[in-house]
Design a protein around this motif. Structure first.
Motif, PDB file in Angstrom:
ATOM      1  N   GLY A  22       0.801  -1.221   0.000  1.00  0.00           N
ATOM      2  CA  GLY A  22       0.000   0.000   0.000  1.00  0.00           C
ATOM      3  C   GLY A  22       0.828   1.263   0.000  1.00  0.00           C
ATOM      4  N   ILE A  23       2.147   1.161   0.092  1.00  0.00           N
ATOM      5  CA  ILE A  23       3.047   2.322   0.071  1.00  0.00           C
ATOM      6  C   ILE A  23       3.903   2.210  -1.190  1.00  0.00           C
ATOM      7  N   ILE A  24       3.837   3.235  -2.076  1.00  0.00           N
ATOM      8  CA  ILE A  24       4.603   3.167  -3.324  1.00  0.00           C
ATOM      9  C   ILE A  24       6.096   3.157  -3.026  1.00  0.00           C
ATOM     10  N   ASP A  25       6.850   2.557  -3.942  1.00  0.00           N
ATOM     11  CA  ASP A  25       8.287   2.398  -3.727  1.00  0.00           C
ATOM     12  C   ASP A  25       8.982   3.724  -3.499  1.00  0.00           C
ATOM     13  N   LEU A  26       8.470   4.795  -4.111  1.00  0.00           N
ATOM     14  CA  LEU A  26       9.078   6.116  -3.967  1.00  0.00           C
ATOM     15  C   LEU A  26       9.134   6.548  -2.497  1.00  0.00           C
ATOM     16  N   LEU A  27       8.144   6.104  -1.684  1.00  0.00           N
ATOM     17  CA  LEU A  27       8.062   6.499  -0.266  1.00  0.00           C
ATOM     18  C   LEU A  27       8.350   5.347   0.690  1.00  0.00           C
ATOM     19  N   ASP A  28       8.409   4.136   0.158  1.00  0.00           N
ATOM     20  CA  ASP A  28       8.536   2.934   0.996  1.00  0.00           C
ATOM     21  C   ASP A  28       9.966   2.767   1.502  1.00  0.00           C
ATOM     22  N   GLN A  29      10.092   2.669   2.837  1.00  0.00           N
ATOM     23  CA  GLN A  29      11.413   2.467   3.446  1.00  0.00           C
ATOM     24  C   GLN A  29      11.729   0.982   3.648  1.00  0.00           C
ATOM     25  N   GLU A  30      10.792   0.128   3.232  1.00  0.00           N
ATOM     26  CA  GLU A  30      11.004  -1.307   3.342  1.00  0.00           C
ATOM     27  C   GLU A  30      10.332  -1.943   2.123  1.00  0.00           C
ATOM     28  N   ASN A  31      11.089  -2.066   1.049  1.00  0.00           N
ATOM     29  CA  ASN A  31      10.508  -2.487  -0.218  1.00  0.00           C
ATOM     30  C   ASN A  31      10.268  -3.988  -0.321  1.00  0.00           C
ATOM     31  N   GLU A  32      10.615  -4.722   0.723  1.00  0.00           N
ATOM     32  CA  GLU A  32      10.419  -6.173   0.665  1.00  0.00           C
ATOM     33  C   GLU A  32       9.588  -6.646   1.853  1.00  0.00           C
ATOM     34  N   THR A  33       8.537  -5.919   2.127  1.00  0.00           N
ATOM     35  CA  THR A  33       7.639  -6.304   3.218  1.00  0.00           C
ATOM     36  C   THR A  33       6.997  -7.643   2.907  1.00  0.00           C
ATOM     37  N   PRO A  34       6.974  -8.574   3.905  1.00  0.00           N
ATOM     38  CA  PRO A  34       6.338  -9.880   3.674  1.00  0.00           C
ATOM     39  C   PRO A  34       4.859  -9.727   3.318  1.00  0.00           C
ATOM     40  N   GLY A  36       1.051  -9.790   3.300  1.00  0.00           N
ATOM     41  CA  GLY A  36       0.051  -9.822   4.359  1.00  0.00           C
ATOM     42  C   GLY A  36       0.439  -9.099   5.618  1.00  0.00           C
ATOM     43  N   ALA A  37       1.667  -8.567   5.685  1.00  0.00           N
ATOM     44  CA  ALA A  37       2.109  -7.867   6.900  1.00  0.00           C
ATOM     45  C   ALA A  37       1.573  -6.444   6.907  1.00  0.00           C
ATOM     46  N   ALA A  38       1.045  -6.000   8.061  1.00  0.00           N
ATOM     47  CA  ALA A  38       0.613  -4.621   8.188  1.00  0.00           C
ATOM     48  C   ALA A  38       1.836  -3.725   8.314  1.00  0.00           C
ATOM     49  N   VAL A  39       1.743  -2.511   7.726  1.00  0.00           N
ATOM     50  CA  VAL A  39       2.862  -1.575   7.743  1.00  0.00           C
ATOM     51  C   VAL A  39       2.389  -0.220   8.248  1.00  0.00           C
ATOM     52  N   ASP A  40       3.367   0.615   8.646  1.00  0.00           N
ATOM     53  CA  ASP A  40       3.034   1.980   9.029  1.00  0.00           C
ATOM     54  C   ASP A  40       3.088   2.877   7.804  1.00  0.00           C
ATOM     55  N   THR A  41       3.006   4.174   7.977  1.00  0.00           N
ATOM     56  CA  THR A  41       2.957   5.104   6.845  1.00  0.00           C
ATOM     57  C   THR A  41       4.266   5.168   6.080  1.00  0.00           C
ATOM     58  N   ARG A  42       5.322   4.596   6.637  1.00  0.00           N
ATOM     59  CA  ARG A  42       6.606   4.576   5.937  1.00  0.00           C
ATOM     60  C   ARG A  42       6.816   3.250   5.204  1.00  0.00           C
ATOM     61  N   GLY A  43       5.851   2.350   5.343  1.00  0.00           N
ATOM     62  CA  GLY A  43       5.980   1.059   4.696  1.00  0.00           C
ATOM     63  C   GLY A  43       6.756   0.054   5.514  1.00  0.00           C
ATOM     64  N   VAL A  44       7.035   0.368   6.797  1.00  0.00           N
ATOM     65  CA  VAL A  44       7.782  -0.521   7.672  1.00  0.00           C
ATOM     66  C   VAL A  44       6.818  -1.452   8.398  1.00  0.00           C
ATOM     67  N   THR A  45       7.190  -2.733   8.466  1.00  0.00           N
ATOM     68  CA  THR A  45       6.340  -3.724   9.113  1.00  0.00           C
ATOM     69  C   THR A  45       6.038  -3.323  10.557  1.00  0.00           C
ATOM     70  N   LEU A  46       4.767  -3.426  10.953  1.00  0.00           N
ATOM     71  CA  LEU A  46       4.341  -3.031  12.294  1.00  0.00           C
ATOM     72  C   LEU A  46       4.748  -4.048  13.358  1.00  0.00           C
ATOM     73  N   ASP A  47       5.190  -3.503  14.498  1.00  0.00           N
ATOM     74  CA  ASP A  47       5.409  -4.298  15.706  1.00  0.00           C
ATOM     75  C   ASP A  47       4.773  -3.496  16.835  1.00  0.00           C
ATOM     76  N   SER A  48       3.455  -3.659  17.012  1.00  0.00           N
ATOM     77  CA  SER A  48       2.673  -2.776  17.886  1.00  0.00           C
ATOM     78  C   SER A  48       3.149  -2.767  19.322  1.00  0.00           C
ATOM     79  N   ASP A  49       3.545  -3.932  19.865  1.00  0.00           N
ATOM     80  CA  ASP A  49       3.955  -3.980  21.268  1.00  0.00           C
ATOM     81  C   ASP A  49       5.470  -3.897  21.451  1.00  0.00           C
TER      82      ASP A  49
END
Length: 260
Positions: A22-34, A36-49
């Motif tokens: 959901g984050i275009i490569d131009l803004l994505d700081q993690e271009n190889e997100t697994p 189904g993984a949820a990401v934040d606005t930077r495209g980084v995989t979420l670790d809520s806790d």
């Protein structure tokens, strides 16, 4: 030409999203997100806790803070204690033997409690109860009614003015009046009180100049050494204008040969 140069320096919009997060490569700081993984606005995989295990692999994405987690992300929280565990902990801290019945445990607990009970003060050369101390008497009554096995010592005192023989009788009168007030007002049995007195012999404050705080009756939980004291021999001491039906006034010179 300057405008054209500015346009050429602008990045070309590219809507490519290689990892489909959901984050275009131009803004994505993690271009190889697994997948189904949820990401934040930077495209980084979420670790809520923030336990080091990303949400899509975490069996407990919102683990309680302050605890370690296992390889599945589940917090190692100690098992919840029940009422019995709490009782055992308290009994151990209070020195109550295991298996003690509730009634016996309550008595043991009561014996270990250092109660704070108020004191009341009196007008100069008087022993009648002042209305402003009604809340203090009510507090003592509440404690005694809540704990019917409790006995209270009432200890009367005076300031240093007048003779010691006079002051002993006056301090006796003050303790007696305080007990009579408790018995008549709250219906507490007289045998639950121990009357003691000390005249001028136990001043407060480390000196004997603060007369007001020394014209007092103290309440405390009776100890095994407390014994009822008979009325001392000596002159009639003190007055109670309320008992005489007269208007309360403060005598100018009663408890003293020489005013200080």
């Amino acid at each position: 030409m300057s405008d054209i140069a500015d346009l050429k320096q602008r990045p070309i919009y590219d809507p490519t999203d290689s990892d489909n997060d959901g984050i275009i490569d131009l803004l994505d700081q993690e271009n190889e997100t697994p997948a189904g993984a949820a990401v934040d606005t930077r495209g980084v995989t979420l670790d809520s806790d923030k336990d080091g295990i990303p949400d899509h692999l975490d069996a407990e994405p919102y683990s309680p803070p302050g605890f370690g987690v296992n390889d599945k992300g589940i917090a190692n929280v100690p098992p919840t204690i029940n009422e019995g565990d709490v009782r055992n902990i308290l009994d151990k801290r209070l020195g109550i033997p295991p298996g003690t019945k509730d009634g016996d445990a309550a008595k043991a607990l009561l014996s270990n409690v250092e109660w704070f009970l108020p004191m009341v003060h009196f007008n100069l050369d008087e022993y009648c109860i002042l209305e402003k101390y009604a809340p203090q008497f009510a507090s003592v009554a509440q404690v005694m009614k809540t704990h019917p096995g409790l006995k209270i010592t009432v200890h009367g005192h005076t300031d240093i003015r007048h003779s010691n023989a006079y002051n002993k009788v006056l301090s006796y009168n003050r303790a007696k009046e305080a007990i009579d007030y408790m018995v008549n007002t709250y219906g507490i049995s007289r045998d639950r009180f121990i009357l003691m007195y000390g005249g001028e012999e136990h001043p407060l404050g480390g000196h004997q100049s603060n007369h007001l705080i020394n014209r007092r009756a103290e309440f405390r939980v009776a100890s095994p050494d407390d014994k009822e004291m008979e009325k001392p021999t000596g002159p009639n001491a003190g007055e109670c204008h309320k008992k005489r039906g007269r208007k309360l006034t403060v005598p100018v010179q009663k408890e003293s040969g020489t005013q200080k």
